[in-house]
Design a protein around this motif. Structure first.
Motif, mmCIF file in Angstrom:
data_model
loop_
_atom_site.group_PDB
_atom_site.id
_atom_site.type_symbol
_atom_site.label_atom_id
_atom_site.label_comp_id
_atom_site.label_asym_id
_atom_site.label_seq_id
_atom_site.Cartn_x
_atom_site.Cartn_y
_atom_site.Cartn_z
ATOM 1 N N GLN A 1 -3.960 -5.479 -8.940
ATOM 2 C CA GLN A 1 -3.704 -5.578 -7.510
ATOM 3 C C GLN A 1 -4.573 -4.503 -6.851
ATOM 4 O O GLN A 1 -4.978 -3.560 -7.513
ATOM 5 N N LYS A 2 -4.812 -4.618 -5.555
ATOM 6 C CA LYS A 2 -5.578 -3.565 -4.878
ATOM 7 C C LYS A 2 -4.776 -2.276 -4.805
ATOM 8 O O LYS A 2 -5.337 -1.189 -4.779
ATOM 9 N N GLU A 3 -3.446 -2.415 -4.753
ATOM 10 C CA GLU A 3 -2.560 -1.267 -4.731
ATOM 11 C C GLU A 3 -1.222 -1.696 -5.313
ATOM 12 O O GLU A 3 -0.917 -2.882 -5.375
ATOM 13 N N ILE A 4 -0.414 -0.739 -5.752
ATOM 14 C CA ILE A 4 0.919 -1.072 -6.237
ATOM 15 C C ILE A 4 1.660 -1.772 -5.116
ATOM 16 O O ILE A 4 1.643 -1.319 -3.970
ATOM 17 N N VAL B 1 -2.768 -0.004 -14.491
ATOM 18 C CA VAL B 1 -3.117 1.379 -14.831
ATOM 19 C C VAL B 1 -4.504 1.776 -14.348
ATOM 20 O O VAL B 1 -4.855 2.940 -14.361
ATOM 21 N N ARG B 2 -5.304 0.809 -13.957
ATOM 22 C CA ARG B 2 -6.660 1.056 -13.453
ATOM 23 C C ARG B 2 -7.531 1.803 -14.447
ATOM 24 O O ARG B 2 -8.333 2.643 -14.082
ATOM 25 N N PRO C 1 -6.098 5.851 -8.627
ATOM 26 C CA PRO C 1 -4.822 5.574 -9.292
ATOM 27 C C PRO C 1 -3.629 5.819 -8.376
ATOM 28 O O PRO C 1 -3.701 6.604 -7.430
ATOM 29 N N GLU C 2 -2.538 5.117 -8.675
ATOM 30 C CA GLU C 2 -1.269 5.302 -7.990
ATOM 31 C C GLU C 2 -0.156 5.314 -9.039
ATOM 32 O O GLU C 2 -0.343 4.848 -10.156
ATOM 33 N N TRP D 1 9.216 4.814 -4.482
ATOM 34 C CA TRP D 1 8.069 5.349 -3.758
ATOM 35 C C TRP D 1 6.796 5.023 -4.513
ATOM 36 O O TRP D 1 6.813 4.850 -5.730
ATOM 37 N N VAL D 2 5.687 5.002 -3.796
ATOM 38 C CA VAL D 2 4.369 4.917 -4.417
ATOM 39 C C VAL D 2 3.673 6.243 -4.135
ATOM 40 O O VAL D 2 3.552 6.661 -2.979
ATOM 41 N N LEU D 3 3.247 6.909 -5.207
ATOM 42 C CA LEU D 3 2.532 8.176 -5.080
ATOM 43 C C LEU D 3 1.040 7.904 -5.189
ATOM 44 O O LEU D 3 0.599 7.222 -6.112
ATOM 45 N N THR D 4 0.269 8.433 -4.254
ATOM 46 C CA THR D 4 -1.168 8.192 -4.247
ATOM 47 C C THR D 4 -1.931 9.409 -4.754
ATOM 48 O O THR D 4 -1.386 10.518 -4.798
#
Length: 144
Positions: A76-79, A92-93, A103-104, A119-122
């Motif tokens: 995906q482009k992001e979680i 996991v990129r 990575p996120e 939460w999503v941590l960037t």
């Protein structure tokens, strides 16, 4: 069958005591929750067959007695999450050939009043609430 070890926090596999759940064999095939793309295709959008995907994930989550499924190796482009937070899609990129992006991390913590928070941590230190990473079906008319 996975069980908690009595003398440590290790989880072990005990084939002799494997559960006889009618859903377990369904979890191992090529279209099982382990391998299916039912919940993660197309990327970064609601599942293609949203109604069927919703029905299937509800059955699996009920059988496993869990609130959500987290799927790795789903580029995906992001979680992000689909199906009302029930399907989290992450990658996991590790490969620059697949969405070469920062990575996120998906964080699930016990918040105030004993309620889980997602939460999503960037990579740049942001902590994004789950509500900002939802994909929404064009057919969805309910409440979050």
């Amino acid at each position: 069958f996975l069980k908690q070890g009595s003398s440590s926090n290790n989880i072990t596999y005990d084939e002799e005591k494997s559960p006889t759940s009618p859903v377990l064999p369904l979890c191992l095939g090529p279209k099982s929750p382990l391998w299916t793309r039912l919940y993660s295709y197309p990327p970064d959008a609601a599942p293609q067959d949203d109604s069927f995907a919703s029905e299937m994930i509800d059955l699996v989550l009920a059988e496993l007695d869990v609130d959500r499924m987290i799927m790795g190796h789903t580029p995906q482009k992001e979680i992000n999450a689909a199906l009302l937070n029930k399907a989290w899609r992450i990658d996991v990129r590790a490969s620059s050939g697949v969405n070469d992006r920062p990575p996120e991390v998906l964080e699930i913590v016990m918040g105030e009043e004993g309620k889980e928070e997602v939460w999503v941590l960037t990579h740049d230190g942001n902590r994004i609430p789950a509500s900002r990473r939802q994909t929404v079906s064009p057919f969805f008319h309910g409440e979050w």
